[in-house]
Design a protein around this motif. Structure first.
Motif, PDB file in Angstrom:
ATOM      1  N   ARG A 895      10.265 -15.854  -1.223  1.00  0.00           N
ATOM      2  CA  ARG A 895       8.721 -15.657  -1.758  1.00  0.00           C
ATOM      3  C   ARG A 895       8.675 -13.978  -1.249  1.00  0.00           C
ATOM      4  O   ARG A 895       9.482 -13.800  -0.932  1.00  0.00           O
ATOM      5  CB  ARG A 895       7.903 -16.202   0.154  1.00  0.00           C
ATOM      6  CG  ARG A 895       8.003 -17.866  -0.188  1.00  0.00           C
ATOM      7  CD  ARG A 895       6.906 -18.903  -0.664  1.00  0.00           C
ATOM      8  NE  ARG A 895       7.579 -19.781  -0.353  1.00  0.00           N
ATOM      9  CZ  ARG A 895       7.667 -20.937  -0.852  1.00  0.00           C
ATOM     10  NH1 ARG A 895       8.829 -20.615  -1.777  1.00  0.00           N
ATOM     11  NH2 ARG A 895       7.791 -21.099  -1.201  1.00  0.00           N
ATOM     12  N   GLY A 896       7.833 -13.195  -1.670  1.00  0.00           N
ATOM     13  CA  GLY A 896       7.624 -12.132  -1.266  1.00  0.00           C
ATOM     14  C   GLY A 896       6.517 -11.327  -2.041  1.00  0.00           C
ATOM     15  O   GLY A 896       5.417 -11.393  -2.028  1.00  0.00           O
ATOM     16  N   MET A 897       6.530  -9.692  -1.620  1.00  0.00           N
ATOM     17  CA  MET A 897       5.442  -9.213  -1.634  1.00  0.00           C
ATOM     18  C   MET A 897       5.196  -8.144  -1.825  1.00  0.00           C
ATOM     19  O   MET A 897       6.480  -7.158  -1.758  1.00  0.00           O
ATOM     20  CB  MET A 897       4.586  -9.474  -0.196  1.00  0.00           C
ATOM     21  CG  MET A 897       3.126  -8.974  -0.454  1.00  0.00           C
ATOM     22  SD  MET A 897       1.992  -8.644   2.100  1.00  0.00           S
ATOM     23  CE  MET A 897       2.834  -7.640   2.244  1.00  0.00           C
ATOM     24  N   VAL A 898       4.460  -6.990  -2.838  1.00  0.00           N
ATOM     25  CA  VAL A 898       3.945  -5.520  -2.919  1.00  0.00           C
ATOM     26  C   VAL A 898       3.967  -5.144  -2.204  1.00  0.00           C
ATOM     27  O   VAL A 898       2.001  -5.019  -1.800  1.00  0.00           O
ATOM     28  CB  VAL A 898       4.230  -5.083  -3.945  1.00  0.00           C
ATOM     29  CG1 VAL A 898       4.289  -3.398  -4.394  1.00  0.00           C
ATOM     30  CG2 VAL A 898       5.462  -6.213  -5.078  1.00  0.00           C
ATOM     31  N   ILE A 899       3.944  -4.199  -1.083  1.00  0.00           N
ATOM     32  CA  ILE A 899       2.789  -3.205  -0.778  1.00  0.00           C
ATOM     33  C   ILE A 899       1.651  -1.696  -1.345  1.00  0.00           C
ATOM     34  O   ILE A 899       2.858  -0.867  -1.815  1.00  0.00           O
ATOM     35  CB  ILE A 899       3.537  -2.402   0.591  1.00  0.00           C
ATOM     36  CG1 ILE A 899       4.913  -3.606   0.996  1.00  0.00           C
ATOM     37  CG2 ILE A 899       2.972  -1.692   1.438  1.00  0.00           C
ATOM     38  CD1 ILE A 899       4.012  -4.409   2.546  1.00  0.00           C
ATOM     39  N   LYS A 900       0.634  -2.447  -1.735  1.00  0.00           N
ATOM     40  CA  LYS A 900       0.129  -1.185  -1.833  1.00  0.00           C
ATOM     41  C   LYS A 900      -0.537  -0.287  -1.223  1.00  0.00           C
ATOM     42  O   LYS A 900      -0.648  -0.985  -0.026  1.00  0.00           O
ATOM     43  CB  LYS A 900      -0.830  -2.033  -2.599  1.00  0.00           C
ATOM     44  CG  LYS A 900      -0.690  -3.284  -3.939  1.00  0.00           C
ATOM     45  CD  LYS A 900       0.134  -2.551  -4.231  1.00  0.00           C
ATOM     46  CE  LYS A 900       0.773  -3.249  -6.098  1.00  0.00           C
ATOM     47  NZ  LYS A 900       1.388  -2.539  -7.221  1.00  0.00           N
ATOM     48  N   SER A 901      -0.913   0.252  -1.477  1.00  0.00           N
ATOM     49  CA  SER A 901      -1.682   1.616  -0.571  1.00  0.00           C
ATOM     50  C   SER A 901      -2.780   1.092  -0.313  1.00  0.00           C
ATOM     51  O   SER A 901      -3.874   0.572  -1.023  1.00  0.00           O
ATOM     52  CB  SER A 901      -1.441   2.979  -1.423  1.00  0.00           C
ATOM     53  OG  SER A 901      -2.633   2.144  -2.378  1.00  0.00           O
ATOM     54  N   ASN A 931       4.104   1.247   7.997  1.00  0.00           N
ATOM     55  CA  ASN A 931       4.436   2.605   7.729  1.00  0.00           C
ATOM     56  C   ASN A 931       5.720   2.785   6.421  1.00  0.00           C
ATOM     57  O   ASN A 931       6.699   3.364   6.511  1.00  0.00           O
ATOM     58  CB  ASN A 931       5.907   2.595   8.618  1.00  0.00           C
ATOM     59  CG  ASN A 931       4.981   2.637  10.223  1.00  0.00           C
ATOM     60  OD1 ASN A 931       4.330   3.458  10.569  1.00  0.00           O
ATOM     61  ND2 ASN A 931       5.803   2.299  11.262  1.00  0.00           N
ATOM     62  N   LEU A 932       5.572   1.459   5.460  1.00  0.00           N
ATOM     63  CA  LEU A 932       6.766   1.453   4.423  1.00  0.00           C
ATOM     64  C   LEU A 932       5.684   2.412   3.288  1.00  0.00           C
ATOM     65  O   LEU A 932       4.565   2.868   3.365  1.00  0.00           O
ATOM     66  CB  LEU A 932       6.857   0.212   3.932  1.00  0.00           C
ATOM     67  CG  LEU A 932       7.512  -0.676   5.117  1.00  0.00           C
ATOM     68  CD1 LEU A 932       7.131  -2.323   4.429  1.00  0.00           C
ATOM     69  CD2 LEU A 932       9.213  -0.191   5.226  1.00  0.00           C
ATOM     70  N   GLN A 933       6.563   2.745   2.636  1.00  0.00           N
ATOM     71  CA  GLN A 933       5.884   3.540   1.175  1.00  0.00           C
ATOM     72  C   GLN A 933       5.441   2.308   0.251  1.00  0.00           C
ATOM     73  O   GLN A 933       5.785   1.601   0.671  1.00  0.00           O
ATOM     74  CB  GLN A 933       7.255   4.159   0.643  1.00  0.00           C
ATOM     75  CG  GLN A 933       8.108   5.456   1.123  1.00  0.00           C
ATOM     76  CD  GLN A 933       9.117   5.085   0.676  1.00  0.00           C
ATOM     77  OE1 GLN A 933       9.323   5.780  -0.556  1.00  0.00           O
ATOM     78  NE2 GLN A 933      10.511   5.497   1.245  1.00  0.00           N
ATOM     79  N   PRO A 934       4.340   3.258  -0.524  1.00  0.00           N
ATOM     80  CA  PRO A 934       3.423   1.855  -1.286  1.00  0.00           C
ATOM     81  C   PRO A 934       4.336   1.562  -2.403  1.00  0.00           C
ATOM     82  O   PRO A 934       5.179   2.485  -2.840  1.00  0.00           O
ATOM     83  CB  PRO A 934       2.976   3.038  -1.429  1.00  0.00           C
ATOM     84  CG  PRO A 934       2.388   4.551  -0.713  1.00  0.00           C
ATOM     85  CD  PRO A 934       3.835   4.121   0.181  1.00  0.00           C
TER      86      PRO A 934
END
Length: 1386
Positions: A895-901, A931-934
């Motif tokens: 499972r995963g997710m992409v951090i968006k701005s 705190n993670l980068q976009p």
């Protein structure tokens, strides 16, 4: 067979239906549970002769039973045989089972005592099966063995059968010469002469050949000239040469002498005893064809004949015959035809000759030319439209490869694809304006499709394509100027610029490119680089590509911009043949392309690991010989020599298909002069560029012959207990494609037999995948090849899953493949990740877990290596299509997710494995996600079965019994991080659960469970774990450091905090006191230099303590928050700690100089120069060299602490070695000086003031230096696992209070300092206390003092500031600080 006096008979009884025969003799039969072969009843042939036949009878079934009967007295043998011969068959069944009949009883095998052995031989008409001959010792008892066979007698009866088997009938095509004149009537079968000859000869033949075992009939088939040559056929079983000679003698005796039969002219041709095979089945012109004859005759006297050419085949450039005898039983002869032509088609005869027998087999082969059809020449406009070129072969077969090549004035690349279901290949290309030249009518490019078969045949077809630019046909789009061509040394530079209204500015950016002028010619494995310089600094893109238009992956080149120019460098560290060709450096600015080309020549040269050697190790008698062989999978023009010690010998070359072997026969007598001896043998390969490579060592042990007990034609010989490795490729008799071709087997000589102790053999399909993975990791277009390879890996692994589960070597090879591919630094998309997880699902399946356990017993880091590979793939995963992605299999889920701005979302994933009854959750709150980068990817992978194969921790205290989950973050984490996980509680037996993560650095980098930074809470049937990191780390200073929450750990923290405060304050006070009393205590040169040293010791240690505080502030929650500051802190701590040591050395050397060299005096300025050079110069040199040698590779500091690296570069030795040397030197100086003062020689009378100074120096060094060594001793004691907590406490105490000890014993203990202070503050209370102070100072115990230097030998930078010593086993993290695997342990 327990008593040597017994004779054992084995009866073969053929019974209809299942029937147990009960003998009526007064003996007890032993019925062996042999293979009970079920057969149907035959109708046409006699039952006694039938062995394995089938009919259409609906119910009758036939069984063969072997019965072993043992006698105490061998004289019973003949009466029993006579009784059996007197029986009449079939014997009807009893009253209760009338349908069961005994068809025959025959004696097949007889065993008799011979000396201390039992020899078992076959009765007439029977022979031992091949499998018994291969695995048992043979003896030579009778002369009735078949022609060429040496396996009629075995030493000992095989315990589980099979026993002697009935020989099958063969047809002997015989001929004999009559020394009489030939008459034409002998050609006419109806003539009286023909019938007379036939009758007389057949009469004699019947009388003579009736003695042959299994004889059936003999028939004269004709006569031919040559005197008179009689041709006849005999139907019998295979006879022995001796029996055949006796039969021939009887024939001549029974034939009328007027026929003048020539006894020496008998010949026999056996045509149905040889196995003849041809590879490939469909033969194309140009193929390498292999014809193989196998005959169960141990003879290498084999010849090959081409019927059409009427000639025997001899070894040459295109024909190669190689015959070998396997295990002294089977003859295998191979005829290899290289680059076969149409003229080579026809019938081939393989003939083995032994005595009068010729074993002959024939095979006709057809050769087909390769015919290719295309869609004709074409004209293409460069408007970026797709154009397809097609080629098809006339015969629809699977081709090894179809390659498209192009040759012409310009380069327009394309993509090829094969049409499924047909032998066609399509080549699709697109041509745009930047690729086509302008201002001309068109440029022609020849595209050639080349079809290659799996055996080397090639067929090609060329298509001519004319390219014309759009501007040539449509002038309204703007004129196109003639492209610029710049010619440089050894290279060609092209710049093509199209001008339009939109690209007018680009016209001014035309760049002249200069490329490396020297010719580039390297051998495989060597490195090379190409520098391309542009005279224009402005560009939009720079890249490299091949002449075929394939872009080079960007990891191989760099680009840099300068004010007046730009440059790009292509660097290849290990070249392969794939790098051979022409490369183009391209600078693009808008629509302007500047191109420079460079030719690279890569000469073939095998690498050390690609050279397959045999043997790896062997033993031979002192007077014996042994063959050595080095093989490669290519036929190149190499010069190969064998090196034995300092001697060199030429090699002989043999080609076997695609494998080329170079051989050398070692003769002990002619090379080695004494015995026993160990000899190393190497083979050297030298290519056309005169570069050479040496194979791995082949070890040869010369031993006395009487020591050898184990003998094997493949493995070799050896003495008891000898262990030798052997490549699996050379340890198997079979030559089939399914035989292992990779890995190593380990054999041990036990008694008189070789036993396999370990096998890492890799089967051919898996080994092929492994070689492709190694090539891909060095390929210039690895980013293009990796997706296809990952898919092929899953398909192939799934197809050969049974082989993976059967052989640990195959499983280990798949793990190594994944490890290799995970290091290819490219982004991974969802499809690629799906293929990776599909492969994991296969190798983590429950049936393969038993193979994992075997693999772990051999090499315990495969599971850890697999987990590390998965984490690297996860970190490289990028999903362009969606922000959430999911992949599920039975044995792995992702499972995963992409951090968006924008507004951050909570990361939360759930995993359920119903088959295993396991579940788990992962969560990261919004604050930490923010705190993670976009565009950062967070990926979690869960494994239900990995828990059973991950090894226990180094102390064996923990083993996983829950889900294993690994979470990775694609970008580096720069802030404190916290992750929460929930596991199903499986502790049904009341064990205490513990939250842990997999630390890859434990147990000498084989990995282990670690609980550092993780906290646990049990909630019913679940266990909640919270960890403040994603990666492996540890604040433990030794493998057995106290638990973070233990009382000992709290105590060490308190000591460290208090000691650090006292140390800094004491060092500052020491410097203040020295400043106050300086003029009073430095009146002579000795005192002056002493206090110079004391001040610099205190100042250096004070600065080191300050940098310690800096190092603590830039590391929080076990993360280095600022790498640059961490490198700086490490450098200055290293430098100033070394300065403390070297100023101590300066102090000792100055004392030694003043007492030993009294008559020699030097100025104060010279002494100061030497002191400062030694005190600061030497540490500076050591520190600079250390950081310069390690920081470019980013291995200067530890991965989780600001201190010198140990695990990667051993940089810590740059501190340890100088410190230990100085401690030893100072101790020596102290002993010499004290001895000198106590027993002065004549003339050694320094004045009283200097003598007092010298004594004060001696006291300081004598006190400080032992404490320094003592501190170090306690520090080293904490390195070892299981060290007592007392060592940790004492080491922390001694190091934390160093500054206080220097103040007391290096400064205030000096009587002159005390007097100066009293004089400076001349109060009555000072005067009244003077005597007490002096008395107190003189009685201070030595053991209460501490060393000034050895603070933090190692990993001492926890948040708490605890001083501890690190070890090579200190747990550490990966450089990225982004991943780890977690599990719940007992």
């Amino acid at each position: 067979m327990k008593h040597p006096g017994r004779t054992t008979l084995c009866f073969v009884i053929l019974v209809i239906y299942s029937f147990q025969v009960t003998a009526t003799w007064n003996i007890e039969p032993t019925i062996h549970p042999l293979s009970l072969q079920e057969r149907e009843l035959a109708e046409e042939e006699p039952l006694r002769q039938k062995r394995a036949v089938a009919t259409s009878h609906p119910t009758a079934q036939e069984y063969t039973v072997d019965i072993e009967i043992s006698f105490e007295n061998a004289s019973f043998l003949e009466p029993v045989k006579a009784y059996l011969n007197s029986l009449s068959f079939p014997i009807q069944g009893n009253d209760t089972d009338l349908t069961a009949n005994i068809l025959s009883i025959e004696v097949t095998t007889v065993c008799r005592p011979t000396g201390n052995e039992i020899w078992c031989s076959c009765e007439t008409g029977y022979r031992w099966p091949q499998e018994q001959c291969l695995h048992n010792l043979t003896c030579q008892e009778h002369d009735n063995a078949p022609a060429g066979h040496r396996c009629n007698c075995l030493k000992g009866l095989p315990p589980n059968g099979p026993f002697c088997q009935l020989r099958r009938d063969i047809t002997l095509r015989m001929s004999v010469r009559l020394n009489v004149g030939f008459q034409e009537d002998l050609r006419n079968t109806s003539s009286a002469l023909y019938r007379s000859y036939k009758t007389d000869l057949e009469t004699a033949f019947w009388k003579g050949y009736s003695v042959l075992p299994g004889f059936k009939l003999v028939t004269v088939t004709g006569f031919r000239p040559g005197s008179v040559v009689v041709a006849y056929e005999i139907r019998t079983t295979t006879p022995s040469p001796a029996v055949m000679h006796r039969a021939n003698e009887l024939v001549t005796q029974n034939l009328n002498q007027t026929y003048k039969m020539d006894y020496n002219s008998f010949q026999a041709v056996i045509s149905n005893e040889t196995r003849f095979s041809v590879t490939p089945e469909i033969i194309f012109e140009g193929d390498t064809v292999t014809l193989v004859c196998e005959t169960d005759i141990p003879s290498s006297n084999v010849s090959w004949h081409h019927v059409g050419k009427h000639s025997d085949i001899q070894n040459g450039s295109r024909f190669w015959v190689y015959t070998t005898v396997l295990n002294n039983l089977t003859s295998v002869s191979r005829l290899t035809v290289f680059n076969i032509t149409l003229g080579d088609a026809g019938e081939y005869i393989c003939k083995l000759t032994i005595d009068i027998f010729e074993y002959e087999s024939r095979k006709k082969i057809n050769v087909t030319p390769i015919r290719i059809f295309d869609n004709g020449d074409m004209e293409v406009t460069c408007d970026n439209s797709p154009v397809s070129l097609n080629c098809c072969s006339e015969i629809n077969v699977n081709w090894s490869s179809v390659e498209w090549k192009q040759e012409g004035e310009i380069t327009i690349p394309g993509n090829s694809e094969a049409d499924s279901g047909s032998s066609c290949s399509r080549y699709t290309l697109r041509a745009d304006g930047s690729q086509c030249p302008s201002g001309s009518a068109g440029r022609k490019v020849i595209y050639t499709c080349e079809f290659t078969s799996f055996h080397g045949a090639r067929g090609s077809k060329s298509i001519e394509v004319t390219f014309t630019s759009v501007g040539h046909k449509s002038s309204h789009k703007g004129e196109v100027r003639e492209h610029l061509r710049h010619v440089m040394e050894m290279s060609t530079v092209q710049s093509t610029t199209g001008i339009s209204l939109e690209t007018h500015k680009a016209q001014e950016q035309q760049a002249n490119l200069t490329i490396t002028p020297d010719p580039i010619s390297v051998s495989e494995g060597q490195n090379f680089s190409i520098k391309c310089i542009s005279d224009v600094s402005n560009y939009d893109e720079v890249y490299w590509k091949t002449s075929a238009g394939i872009k080079i992956y960007q990891r191989f080149y760099t680009a840099r911009r300068y004010p007046d120019r730009a440059e790009s460098v292509l660097t290849v560290r290990s070249s392969t043949r794939e790098w051979n060709g022409t490369y183009q450096c391209v600078f693009r600015y808008m629509n302007s392309f500047s191109v420079a080309t460079k030719d690279v020549t890569v000469h073939p040269l095998p690498q050390e690991l690609d050279i397959m050697v045999d043997p790896l190790e062997a033993s031979i008698p002192c007077t014996g010989s042994h063959p050595f062989m080095c093989c490669v999978e290519e036929d190149e023009d190499y010069k190969v020599t064998f090196q034995v010690d300092a001697l060199s010998f030429p090699a002989t070359k043999e080609v076997h298909g695609k494998q080329v072997c170079y051989k050398f026969n070692f003769m002990a007598k002619s090379i080695v002069s004494w015995c026993p001896k160990h000899v190393d043998v190497f083979c050297h390969f030298t290519n056309a560029a005169n570069n050479s490579v040496r194979s791995r060592s082949m070890k040869l042990n010369l031993v006395p012959g009487e020591s050898i007990t184990c003998r094997d034609p493949i493995i070799g010989v050896g003495e008891p207990g000898k262990v030798i490795p052997k490549l699996c490729r050379f340890s198997n008799l079979s030559s089939s494609s399914a035989s292992p071709v990779g890995g190593i087997k380990i054999y041990k000589c036990v008694g008189s037999r070789w036993e396999v102790k370990k096998s890492d053999c890799i089967s051919a399909p898996i080994n092929s995948l492994l070689q492709l993975a190694k090539a891909l990791s060095k390929s210039p277009s690895q980013d293009k090849k990796l997706p296809t390879y990952l898919k092929d890996l899953y398909v192939s692994t799934d197809k050969v899953a049974h082989e993976v589960s059967s052989f640990p070597g195959n499983l280990g090879a798949v793990v190594k493949i994944l490890d290799l591919l995970s290091t290819v630094p490219i982004q991974v998309n969802s499809e690629m990740m799906m293929d990776v997880l599909s492969t994991l699902n296969v190798i983590l399946d429950k049936p393969i877990l038993s193979t994992w356990k075997v693999l772990q017993q051999q090499q315990t880091n495969h599971s850890s290596q697999l987990l590390d590979s998965v984490e690297r793939f996860s970190r490289a995963l990028r999903s362009k299509d969606s922000t959430v992605f999911s992949i599920s299999h039975t044995n792995v889920q992702m499972r995963g997710m992409v951090i968006k701005s924008g507004s951050p979302q909570r990361y939360e994933q759930k995993f359920v494995f119903s088959d295993s009854g396991l579940w788990g959750n992962v969560a990261i709150n919004e604050h930490h996600v923010e705190n993670l980068q976009p565009d950062t990817s967070i990926v979690t992978v869960a494994f239900p079965t990995l828990k059973t194969i991950l090894t226990q921790d180094t102390q064996g205290k923990h083993s996983a019994n829950s889900l294993v989950m690994t979470t990775t973050v694609s970008h580096k984490i720069t802030a404190p991080f916290r992750i929460s996980m929930t596991f199903k509680n499986n502790n049904f037996l009341g064990g205490k659960p513990q939250c842990v993560f997999w630390n890859f650095s434990l147990a000498n980098y084989t990995g282990g469970w670690d609980s550092s930074g993780c906290y646990m809470e049990v909630d019913g049937d679940s266990v909640n774990c919270t960890c403040d990191h994603l990666t492996s780390f540890s604040i433990l200073m030794s493998p057995d450091s106290p638990d973070p929450d233990s009382l000992l750990k709290v105590l060490l923290d308190i000591i460290s905090y208090i000691g650090l405060c006292f140390s800094i304050l004491s060092l500052a006070a020491c410097l203040v006191v020295e400043a106050v009393v300086w003029k009073s205590v430095t009146k002579n040169r000795t005192s002056y230099m002493r206090h110079i040293c004391i001040v610099n010791i205190a100042a250096s240690l004070l600065v080191a303590d300050i940098w310690f505080i800096v190092a603590s502030t830039i590391r929080d929650h076990h993360y280095v928050l600022n790498e640059t500051a961490c490198v700086a802190a490490t450098f200055f701590i290293h430098f100033f700690y070394l300065s403390v040591f070297f100023w101590m050395l300066t102090l000792g050397l100055m004392l030694f100089y003043r007492l030993v060299f009294i008559l020699h005096d030097s100025s104060k300025s010279i002494q100061k120069t030497i002191a400062f050079s030694l005190g600061y110069g030497c540490p500076l040199i050591i520190s600079v060299i250390t950081v310069g040698a390690t920081q470019p590779r980013e291995v200067y500091t530890r991965k989780n602490a600001c201190w010198l690296n140990w695990e990667d570069t051993k940089a810590l030795l740059a501190f340890v070695i100088p410190a230990l040397i100085i401690v030893v030197v100072n101790m020596t100086i102290t002993v010499v000086v004290i001895t000198k003062i106590l027993r002065p020689s004549i003339g050694d009378k320094p004045n009283k003031q200097e003598k007092n100074s010298l004594f004060q120096i001696t006291k300081s060094i004598g006190v400080l230096t032992p404490l320094l060594g003592l501190t170090w001793g306690f520090g080293l004691a904490t390195v070892f696992e299981g060290s007592n907590a007392v060592f940790h406490i004492v080491f922390t105490l001694l190091n934390a209070f160093q500054g206080l000890f220097i103040l007391l014993f290096g400064c205030l203990w000096d009587q002159k300092v005390q007097e100066a202070l009293l004089k400076k503050f001349s109060l009555s209370r000072w005067s009244s206390q003077h005597s007490k102070s002096t008395s107190l100072g003189s009685s201070t115990p030595v053991f209460s003092m501490s060393s000034p230097i050895s603070r933090r030998f190692n990993n001492l930078f926890g948040k708490t500031g605890t001083y501890n010593v690190s070890t090579p086993e200190t747990t550490s993290s990966s450089l990225e600080n982004t991943s780890s695997a977690y599990s719940l342990l007992n």
